[in-house]
Design an enzyme around this catalytic site. Structure first.
Site, PDB file in Angstrom:
ATOM      1  N   TYR A   1      96.238  26.765   9.791  1.00  0.00           N
ATOM      2  CA  TYR A   1      95.718  27.801  10.352  1.00  0.00           C
ATOM      3  C   TYR A   1      94.611  28.629   9.420  1.00  0.00           C
ATOM      4  CZ  TYR A   1      95.488  32.727  11.288  1.00  0.00           C
ATOM      5  OH  TYR A   1      95.185  33.744  11.630  1.00  0.00           O
ATOM      6  N   GLY A   2      93.505  29.110  10.103  1.00  0.00           N
ATOM      7  CA  GLY A   2      92.483  29.378   9.524  1.00  0.00           C
ATOM      8  C   GLY A   2      92.706  30.490   8.506  1.00  0.00           C
TER       9      GLY A   2
ATOM     10  N   LYS B   1      89.824  34.822   4.215  1.00  0.00           N
ATOM     11  CA  LYS B   1      90.737  35.652   3.406  1.00  0.00           C
ATOM     12  C   LYS B   1      91.112  35.073   1.972  1.00  0.00           C
ATOM     13  CE  LYS B   1      91.369  39.060   6.631  1.00  0.00           C
ATOM     14  NZ  LYS B   1      90.645  39.114   7.791  1.00  0.00           N
TER      15      LYS B   1
ATOM     16  N   HIS C   1      88.048  44.866   3.536  1.00  0.00           N
ATOM     17  CA  HIS C   1      88.670  44.182   5.021  1.00  0.00           C
ATOM     18  C   HIS C   1      87.946  45.111   6.222  1.00  0.00           C
ATOM     19  CE1 HIS C   1      92.307  42.679   7.131  1.00  0.00           C
ATOM     20  NE2 HIS C   1      91.100  41.937   7.654  1.00  0.00           N
TER      21      HIS C   1
ATOM     22  N   SER D   1      94.855  43.144   9.817  1.00  0.00           N
ATOM     23  CA  SER D   1      94.718  42.219  10.942  1.00  0.00           C
ATOM     24  C   SER D   1      95.373  42.587  12.052  1.00  0.00           C
ATOM     25  CB  SER D   1      95.363  40.877  10.294  1.00  0.00           C
ATOM     26  OG  SER D   1      94.518  40.483   9.081  1.00  0.00           O
ATOM     27  N   MET D   2      94.649  42.148  13.268  1.00  0.00           N
ATOM     28  CA  MET D   2      95.154  42.506  14.555  1.00  0.00           C
ATOM     29  C   MET D   2      95.390  44.176  15.058  1.00  0.00           C
ATOM     30  SD  MET D   2      98.261  40.488  16.245  1.00  0.00           S
ATOM     31  CE  MET D   2      97.532  38.807  16.747  1.00  0.00           C
ATOM     32  N   CYS D   3      94.615  44.961  14.437  1.00  0.00           N
ATOM     33  CA  CYS D   3      94.501  46.191  14.573  1.00  0.00           C
ATOM     34  C   CYS D   3      93.181  46.730  15.102  1.00  0.00           C
ATOM     35  CB  CYS D   3      94.955  47.063  13.492  1.00  0.00           C
ATOM     36  SG  CYS D   3      96.646  46.508  12.906  1.00  0.00           S
TER      37      CYS D   3
ATOM     38  N   THR E   1      87.782  43.506  15.353  1.00  0.00           N
ATOM     39  CA  THR E   1      86.899  42.789  16.296  1.00  0.00           C
ATOM     40  C   THR E   1      86.648  43.538  17.498  1.00  0.00           C
ATOM     41  OG1 THR E   1      87.799  40.647  15.414  1.00  0.00           O
ATOM     42  CG2 THR E   1      86.593  40.489  17.414  1.00  0.00           C
TER      43      THR E   1
ATOM     44  N   ARG F   1      93.061  32.007  18.664  1.00  0.00           N
ATOM     45  CA  ARG F   1      91.775  32.560  18.251  1.00  0.00           C
ATOM     46  C   ARG F   1      90.590  31.669  18.623  1.00  0.00           C
ATOM     47  NH1 ARG F   1      91.792  36.502  13.523  1.00  0.00           N
ATOM     48  NH2 ARG F   1      93.987  37.067  13.184  1.00  0.00           N
TER      49      ARG F   1
HETATM   50  N1  GDP Z   1      96.647  49.391  22.944  1.00  0.00           N
HETATM   51  C1  GDP Z   1      95.416  49.256  22.250  1.00  0.00           C
HETATM   52  N2  GDP Z   1      95.245  47.775  21.705  1.00  0.00           N
HETATM   53  C2  GDP Z   1      94.158  47.418  21.168  1.00  0.00           C
HETATM   54  C3  GDP Z   1      93.242  48.473  21.426  1.00  0.00           C
HETATM   55  N3  GDP Z   1      92.064  47.794  20.542  1.00  0.00           N
HETATM   56  C4  GDP Z   1      92.460  46.354  20.250  1.00  0.00           C
HETATM   57  N4  GDP Z   1      93.821  46.231  20.626  1.00  0.00           N
HETATM   58  C5  GDP Z   1      94.411  45.132  20.574  1.00  0.00           C
HETATM   59  O1  GDP Z   1      94.734  44.922  19.199  1.00  0.00           O
HETATM   60  C6  GDP Z   1      94.847  43.371  18.972  1.00  0.00           C
HETATM   61  C7  GDP Z   1      93.869  43.149  17.933  1.00  0.00           C
HETATM   62  O2  GDP Z   1      92.540  43.395  18.016  1.00  0.00           O
HETATM   63  P1  GDP Z   1      91.495  42.822  17.227  1.00  0.00           P
HETATM   64  O3  GDP Z   1      90.307  43.539  17.367  1.00  0.00           O
HETATM   65  O4  GDP Z   1      91.307  41.389  17.440  1.00  0.00           O
HETATM   66  O5  GDP Z   1      91.975  43.225  15.619  1.00  0.00           O
HETATM   67  P2  GDP Z   1      91.293  42.441  14.322  1.00  0.00           P
HETATM   68  O6  GDP Z   1      92.311  41.454  13.611  1.00  0.00           O
HETATM   69  O7  GDP Z   1      91.544  43.624  13.241  1.00  0.00           O
HETATM   70  O8  GDP Z   1      89.987  42.063  14.317  1.00  0.00           O
HETATM   71  C8  GDP Z   1      94.402  42.790  20.103  1.00  0.00           C
HETATM   72  O9  GDP Z   1      95.534  42.371  20.816  1.00  0.00           O
HETATM   73  C9  GDP Z   1      93.660  44.020  21.328  1.00  0.00           C
HETATM   74  O10 GDP Z   1      93.852  43.640  22.524  1.00  0.00           O
HETATM   75  C10 GDP Z   1      93.443  49.798  21.807  1.00  0.00           C
HETATM   76  O11 GDP Z   1      92.277  50.553  21.748  1.00  0.00           O
HETATM   77  N5  GDP Z   1      94.778  50.054  22.125  1.00  0.00           N
HETATM   78  C1  PEP Z   2      91.547  35.894   9.637  1.00  0.00           C
HETATM   79  C2  PEP Z   2      92.291  36.962   9.818  1.00  0.00           C
HETATM   80  O1  PEP Z   2      91.653  38.015  10.286  1.00  0.00           O
HETATM   81  P1  PEP Z   2      91.859  39.198  10.998  1.00  0.00           P
HETATM   82  O2  PEP Z   2      91.829  40.426  10.217  1.00  0.00           O
HETATM   83  O3  PEP Z   2      90.853  39.588  12.383  1.00  0.00           O
HETATM   84  O4  PEP Z   2      93.274  39.229  11.971  1.00  0.00           O
HETATM   85  C3  PEP Z   2      93.900  37.200   9.197  1.00  0.00           C
HETATM   86  O5  PEP Z   2      94.448  38.013   9.406  1.00  0.00           O
HETATM   87  O6  PEP Z   2      94.289  36.112   8.786  1.00  0.00           O
HETATM   88 MN    MN Z   3      89.348  40.111  13.865  1.00  0.00          MN
END
Ligand code: GDP
Ligand code: PEP
Ligand code: MN
Length: 628
Positions: free
Chosen positions: A223-224, A232, A251, A273-275, A278, A389
């Protein structure tokens, strides 16, 4: 070794490969390579230079060895990670520390000697029968104040291929720098693979970070987030360098927000991450520079930032045509893209939340898949993993700010944003009173719910200062102290903001649409230049209704209702106070080296909230403060 490192390399490598190494005048590099080639014992060795042919070789090997498979669209491939190897493994990721050293709480550490012994045992002869790829990259733009060279050893052509998409090539930079190169080192092996070409011995999955030699070891995983050295893994090393040298390694995304009359204002955003890093940096109307990692330095009193990377390793779950039109278009064009852990049917990738019909069967991270299939634990397997991803170069994006990406001195940062998953406390957007207030009450006090980007339970609210907790490699107090001082030294300090995209109502429904962030960005841009007024509240400045109403109309062509504004921007005193108490307790009880100013600033915020509660009650409409 009685013979020199270079002599040993000459014995082990084919002449053509050896020449590439010998052309770099760096004995430390030669020692490192000799040591690990001896340990890993690969049956074949390939050295990648910056030439297109060498890159093509890696691309081909990823397919030949079965780690990637071509899809119908030219340039597209798919890679699968083991079903139980879909996210960062925090439990088995450890910072190696010498005896007696103490990094304090929240950092998973292990005795250095013990850890090195264990990882070297796990890696011994692990590449027998495999090919080792030796690759050179740089973090940040080449030949700039930001540049950090790095060498990656891996037996995974998928990992090497990902890095060619994500980073700037560094072979020539190593040659240019010679002995001057202060480089980071990454040693990775996917370990034994199963019939699906995924890492098999997950019980022996380890990611060990040796600060002393600036080397990261990663084994029995693909996994990346666990394997792509420059992402990371390097981040742990660069945070340490930054704190030692007085700059910031963060970050964060880096983007350009386009203001009135062609004004360009750059923002960074730190989200776990995931918040939303991107998705925010990819929003239509604006321009992306980077989506995950940023270096920030003080240049003549200005905070200047650069994207550490040159590509995107983005979450594909939920990417759809309406909310993410730019990413959608890129994913549907013949670009070089690695899709990972999605559903494949007839050579096409599918993922949950794409807004199109998904086939009832195909192949995914669980192998052959059909609707209703359950895993060994009895859980129904979705078509794609939540942390599935896509990996692609930033070049592929029409909204890339190419000039900013390449700028050797980076770009001037106008605003810095913090955000996380918070269902009930922070308003959608607010501005700090000043640098210190922002860094402490927004950055150092950040909390966020856990996500599928790491193994383990989702939705647990966790302390996550500056969104770096998983990557911290220095004591937290020291990290925060460096942050505060960095800003104090600046002649022009970026404005600090906090956003929250994840507010919910009593029934668990989101209070905001995914594209609302476009409006918050425009508002922040105006605030950086003092173009609009704001309402002072106990927790910072919030937007005035009229400004948002106008921006919603302008940007999204939507009516923004007063009731929505009132609900979203309500000051939730009980939740805010409870949060301050939680944060204060953490720092008071766990973080021995907390700078005193942190307690002072939290206390002042608490007093402002208590005063407001006296006057207006627990839940206060923003209009109350506006009238005040
Ligand atoms: N409810 C909600 N979900 C969001 C919003 N923006 C992003 N997400 C969700 O948050 C998740 C992660 O977003 P991403 O931009 O890839 O996060 P990163 O890991 O910080 O780059 C995805 O499943 C998106 O659909 C938002 O404004 N509202
Ligand atoms: C690669 C990652 O990035 P992101 O912050 O976009 O989720 C991670 O969390 O492992
Ligand atoms: Mn991201």
């Amino acid at each position: 070794m009685n013979i020199t490192a270079l002599e040993y390399l000459k014995e082990r490598l084919e002449p053509e490969q050896f020449e590439k190494i010998a052309a770099i005048d760096n004995p430390e590099l030669h020692e490192f390579l000799a040591k690990y080639i001896k340990l890993l014992n690969p049956s074949k060795i390939f050295v990648a230079t910056d030439s297109p042919e060498d890159e093509e070789y890696i691309r081909k090997k990823a397919i030949e060895y079965g780690e990637e498979r071509p899809l119908a669209t030219p340039g597209h491939t798919v890679h699968f990670d083991n079903y139980y190897d879909q996210a960062r493994d925090k439990a088995n990721t450890k910072i190696l520390v010498p005896k007696g050293a103490d990094l304090g709480p929240f950092i998973n550490t292990k005795d250095r000697e013990e850890g090195l012994r264990e990882i070297h045992e796990l890696m011994k002869d692990i590449m027998i029968g495999k090919e080792l790829f030796i690759c050179f990259f740089v973090l940040g733009p080449k030949n700039s104040v930001f540049t950090i060279p790095a060498v990656q050893l891996t037996d995974s052509a998928y990992v090497a291929h990902s890095e060619f998409l994500l980073y700037r090539k560094g072979y020539e930079e190593f040659r240019r720098l010679g002995r001057e190169a202060k480089f980071l080192k990454f040693v990775h092996s996917a370990g034994e693979l199963d019939e699906r070409k995924t890492s098999k011995n997950l019980d022996k999955r380890r990611i060990y970070i040796d600060l002393e030699s600036e080397t990261v070891y990663s084994v029995n995983t693909q996994y990346g987030g666990n394997t792509i050295g420059l992402k990371k893994l390097a981040f742990r090393l660069t945070i340490r360098r930054a704190v030692k040298e007085g700059w910031l390694s963060e970050h964060m995304f880096l983007m350009r927000v386009n203001g009135p009359e062609g004004r360009k204002t750059y923002f960074t955003g730190a989200f776990p991450s995931m918040c939303g890093k991107t998705s925010t940096s990819m929003i239509p109307w604006e321009n992306i520079v980077g989506d995950d990692l940023v270096f920030i330095v003080d240049m003549k009193g200005e905070a200047r930032g650069t994207n550490v990377e040159a590509g995107v390793f983005g979450i594909i779950h939920g990417i759809n045509k309406e909310d993410d039109p730019i990413i959608w278009e890129v994913l549907h064009s013949p670009n070089e893209i690695i899709f990972s852990n999605v559903l494949i049917k007839d050579g096409k990738p599918y993922w949950t939340g794409m807004g199109e019909e998904i086939p009832n069967d195909g192949e995914n991270h669980s192998g052959k898949w059909w609707k209703g299939k359950r895993d060994a634990e009895g859980n129904e397997i979705p078509p794609s993993h939540k942390n599935a991803r896509f990996t692609v170069r930033l070049d592929a994006f029409p909204n890339l700010d190419r000039e900013a990406l390449d700028a050797p001195c980076g770009v001037k940062i106008g605003g810095m944003i913090y955000g996380g998953r918070d269902k009930d406390t922070w308003p959608p957007v607010r501005e700090a009173f000043d640098w210190t207030h922002g860094v402490i009450t927004m950055g150092a006090a950040l909390e966020s719910e856990t996500t599928a980007a790491t193994l383990g339970k989702e939705g647990v609210r966790q302390f996550n200062p500056m969104s770096i907790l998983d990557f911290l490699s220095v004591p937290i107090g020291e990290y925060i102290q460096n942050y505060i001082r960095f800003g104090e030294r600046l002649r022009e300090k970026p404005k600090i903001f906090a956003v929250n995209y994840f507010l919910r109502d009593e029934n668990g429904n989101w209070l905001n649409d995914k594209l609302d962030k476009a409006v918050w960005l425009k508002w922040m841009e105006l605030r950086v230049h003092g173009d609009v007024d704001a309402i002072e509240t106990p927790i910072g400045y919030i937007p005035k209704y009229e400004d948002l109403k106008r921006l919603f109309k302008q940007v999204l062509n939507r009516e923004y209702k007063k009731e929505d504004y009132e609900k979203q921007f309500m000051i939730r005193v009980p939740e805010l106070l409870a949060k301050i108490d939680r944060i204060e307790k953490i720092y008071r009880e766990k973080v021995k080296d907390t700078p005193e100013i942190l307690f002072k600033v939290l206390e002042e915020e608490k007093q402002r909230l208590l005063e407001a509660r006296e006057k207006y009650g627990d839940y206060i409409s923003p209009f109350q403060f506006e009238r005040a």
